[in-house]
Design a protein around this motif. Structure first.
Motif, PDB file in Angstrom:
ATOM      1  N   GLY A 142       0.777  -1.237   0.000  1.00  0.00           N
ATOM      2  CA  GLY A 142       0.000   0.000   0.000  1.00  0.00           C
ATOM      3  C   GLY A 142       0.807   1.285   0.000  1.00  0.00           C
ATOM      4  N   ILE A 143       2.100   1.196  -0.351  1.00  0.00           N
ATOM      5  CA  ILE A 143       2.922   2.404  -0.444  1.00  0.00           C
ATOM      6  C   ILE A 143       3.739   2.327  -1.727  1.00  0.00           C
ATOM      7  N   TYR A 144       3.829   3.468  -2.433  1.00  0.00           N
ATOM      8  CA  TYR A 144       4.407   3.484  -3.772  1.00  0.00           C
ATOM      9  C   TYR A 144       5.234   4.748  -3.975  1.00  0.00           C
ATOM     10  N   ILE A 145       6.201   4.643  -4.872  1.00  0.00           N
ATOM     11  CA  ILE A 145       6.939   5.822  -5.329  1.00  0.00           C
ATOM     12  C   ILE A 145       6.795   5.868  -6.846  1.00  0.00           C
ATOM     13  N   PHE A 146       6.470   7.044  -7.353  1.00  0.00           N
ATOM     14  CA  PHE A 146       6.257   7.229  -8.780  1.00  0.00           C
ATOM     15  C   PHE A 146       7.122   8.345  -9.330  1.00  0.00           C
ATOM     16  N   LYS A 147       7.473   8.226 -10.602  1.00  0.00           N
ATOM     17  CA  LYS A 147       7.979   9.361 -11.365  1.00  0.00           C
ATOM     18  C   LYS A 147       6.746  10.142 -11.828  1.00  0.00           C
ATOM     19  N   PRO A 148       6.836  11.450 -11.989  1.00  0.00           N
ATOM     20  CA  PRO A 148       5.661  12.207 -12.444  1.00  0.00           C
ATOM     21  C   PRO A 148       5.189  11.803 -13.839  1.00  0.00           C
ATOM     22  N   GLU A 149       6.065  11.219 -14.640  1.00  0.00           N
ATOM     23  CA  GLU A 149       5.684  10.772 -15.987  1.00  0.00           C
ATOM     24  C   GLU A 149       4.618   9.674 -15.958  1.00  0.00           C
ATOM     25  N   VAL A 150       4.405   9.064 -14.812  1.00  0.00           N
ATOM     26  CA  VAL A 150       3.403   8.001 -14.701  1.00  0.00           C
ATOM     27  C   VAL A 150       2.012   8.523 -15.061  1.00  0.00           C
ATOM     28  N   PHE A 151       1.771   9.816 -14.848  1.00  0.00           N
ATOM     29  CA  PHE A 151       0.460  10.386 -15.160  1.00  0.00           C
ATOM     30  C   PHE A 151       0.120  10.264 -16.644  1.00  0.00           C
ATOM     31  N   GLU A 152       1.120  10.093 -17.498  1.00  0.00           N
ATOM     32  CA  GLU A 152       0.878   9.918 -18.938  1.00  0.00           C
ATOM     33  C   GLU A 152       0.121   8.621 -19.232  1.00  0.00           C
ATOM     34  N   LEU A 153       0.110   7.690 -18.268  1.00  0.00           N
ATOM     35  CA  LEU A 153      -0.556   6.391 -18.442  1.00  0.00           C
ATOM     36  C   LEU A 153      -1.957   6.350 -17.830  1.00  0.00           C
ATOM     37  N   PHE A 154      -2.482   7.480 -17.376  1.00  0.00           N
ATOM     38  CA  PHE A 154      -3.723   7.499 -16.618  1.00  0.00           C
ATOM     39  C   PHE A 154      -4.994   7.503 -17.467  1.00  0.00           C
ATOM     40  N   ASP A 155      -4.889   7.430 -18.788  1.00  0.00           N
ATOM     41  CA  ASP A 155      -6.100   7.315 -19.608  1.00  0.00           C
ATOM     42  C   ASP A 155      -6.808   6.010 -19.274  1.00  0.00           C
ATOM     43  N   ASN A 156      -8.092   6.071 -18.999  1.00  0.00           N
ATOM     44  CA  ASN A 156      -8.910   4.892 -18.661  1.00  0.00           C
ATOM     45  C   ASN A 156      -8.400   4.150 -17.435  1.00  0.00           C
ATOM     46  N   VAL A 157      -7.802   4.865 -16.503  1.00  0.00           N
ATOM     47  CA  VAL A 157      -7.310   4.265 -15.259  1.00  0.00           C
ATOM     48  C   VAL A 157      -8.110   4.857 -14.101  1.00  0.00           C
ATOM     49  N   ASN A 158      -8.879   4.019 -13.422  1.00  0.00           N
ATOM     50  CA  ASN A 158      -9.617   4.444 -12.225  1.00  0.00           C
ATOM     51  C   ASN A 158      -8.937   3.950 -10.957  1.00  0.00           C
ATOM     52  N   SER A 159      -8.401   2.734 -11.028  1.00  0.00           N
ATOM     53  CA  SER A 159      -7.803   2.083  -9.870  1.00  0.00           C
ATOM     54  C   SER A 159      -6.319   1.835 -10.119  1.00  0.00           C
ATOM     55  N   LEU A 160      -5.500   2.249  -9.165  1.00  0.00           N
ATOM     56  CA  LEU A 160      -4.068   1.953  -9.275  1.00  0.00           C
ATOM     57  C   LEU A 160      -3.860   0.444  -9.333  1.00  0.00           C
ATOM     58  N   GLU A 161      -4.552  -0.269  -8.441  1.00  0.00           N
ATOM     59  CA  GLU A 161      -4.339  -1.709  -8.311  1.00  0.00           C
ATOM     60  C   GLU A 161      -4.893  -2.513  -9.488  1.00  0.00           C
ATOM     61  N   LYS A 162      -6.059  -2.158  -9.961  1.00  0.00           N
ATOM     62  CA  LYS A 162      -6.694  -2.947 -11.031  1.00  0.00           C
ATOM     63  C   LYS A 162      -6.268  -2.516 -12.431  1.00  0.00           C
ATOM     64  N   ASP A 163      -5.935  -1.246 -12.605  1.00  0.00           N
ATOM     65  CA  ASP A 163      -5.654  -0.730 -13.940  1.00  0.00           C
ATOM     66  C   ASP A 163      -4.177  -0.358 -14.159  1.00  0.00           C
ATOM     67  N   LEU A 164      -3.625   0.467 -13.266  1.00  0.00           N
ATOM     68  CA  LEU A 164      -2.277   0.991 -13.495  1.00  0.00           C
ATOM     69  C   LEU A 164      -1.181  -0.038 -13.235  1.00  0.00           C
ATOM     70  N   PHE A 165      -1.206  -0.716 -12.094  1.00  0.00           N
ATOM     71  CA  PHE A 165      -0.107  -1.625 -11.763  1.00  0.00           C
ATOM     72  C   PHE A 165       0.031  -2.788 -12.747  1.00  0.00           C
ATOM     73  N   PRO A 166      -1.071  -3.410 -13.190  1.00  0.00           N
ATOM     74  CA  PRO A 166      -0.910  -4.453 -14.215  1.00  0.00           C
ATOM     75  C   PRO A 166      -0.291  -3.895 -15.507  1.00  0.00           C
ATOM     76  N   LYS A 167      -0.681  -2.681 -15.883  1.00  0.00           N
ATOM     77  CA  LYS A 167      -0.135  -2.040 -17.082  1.00  0.00           C
ATOM     78  C   LYS A 167       1.374  -1.791 -16.912  1.00  0.00           C
ATOM     79  N   LEU A 168       1.761  -1.257 -15.761  1.00  0.00           N
ATOM     80  CA  LEU A 168       3.181  -1.007 -15.491  1.00  0.00           C
ATOM     81  C   LEU A 168       3.983  -2.309 -15.475  1.00  0.00           C
ATOM     82  N   ALA A 169       3.403  -3.369 -14.919  1.00  0.00           N
ATOM     83  CA  ALA A 169       4.087  -4.671 -14.889  1.00  0.00           C
ATOM     84  C   ALA A 169       4.324  -5.180 -16.310  1.00  0.00           C
ATOM     85  N   ARG A 170       3.299  -5.086 -17.164  1.00  0.00           N
ATOM     86  CA  ARG A 170       3.463  -5.520 -18.559  1.00  0.00           C
ATOM     87  C   ARG A 170       4.532  -4.704 -19.289  1.00  0.00           C
TER      88      ARG A 170
END
Length: 179
Positions: free
Chosen positions: A133-161
């Motif tokens: 439940g704790i994360y560190i991000f680069k500000p560029e991560v916001f470029e991936l926020f299209d169609n992202v509601n949940s960090l856990e369900k949407d963003l993290f799987p995308k970042l892992a891929r």
């Protein structure tokens, strides 16, 4: 909240943004942050998910930043996690821990320190490595926020891929308020 603010203060964090929906208990939150030795700003916003909440501070962010789930308490060596994030040069670093029962957590599959798969509360568990439940991000991560509601369900799987998510084991204290 006071303990978590103290944790961040002890690790050199200069400002904390608390994003919350308006609640009748907002005065309790204001009381918790009064007399704080760190700059704490409360942002009240109706949001669709935690990614939407995080995006509400996008314009205030111009460097690496830490995000933490509101229902967790962590106490570990945050400076080591910051160093890991900086050294990895990836978009995100996720705090990890191990649990025997993983049903209440997102789970991570690692290749070394790289998270190669992340699933939020999967029905079948192939690992005991879970999201702290704790994360560190680069500000560029916001470029991936299209169609992202949940960090856990949407963003993290995308970042892992994308091979842009590093794991860091947060050996120390952890409390999930719902537990």
């Amino acid at each position: 909240i006071k303990q978590q603010i103290h944790f961040f203060l002890n690790h050199g964090i200069k400002i904390i943004y608390i994003i919350t929906q308006h609640t009748k208990n907002i005065t309790l939150l204001l009381d918790e942050i009064s007399n704080s030795k760190i700059n704490v700003e409360i942002i009240e916003k109706q949001v669709k998910g935690n990614a939407d909440a995080l995006e509400s501070v996008k314009e205030k962010i111009n460097n690496n930043f830490i995000a933490m789930s509101a229902d967790t308490y962590n106490n570990f060596d945050l400076l080591k996690m910051i160093k890991k994030h900086t050294d990895s040069d990836k978009l995100a670093t996720m705090g990890l821990m191990t649990r025997e029962k993983t049903s209440n957590y997102g789970t991570a599959i690692l290749d070394g320190d790289l998270i190669v798969d992340f699933q939020e509360k999967p029905r079948h568990y192939s690992t005991s490595i879970v999201n702290a439940g704790i994360y560190i991000f680069k500000p560029e991560v916001f470029e991936l926020f299209d169609n992202v509601n949940s960090l856990e369900k949407d963003l993290f799987p995308k970042l892992a891929r994308m091979k842009q998510l590093v794991g860091f084991f947060t050996y120390g204290e952890y409390v999930h308020v719902g537990d």
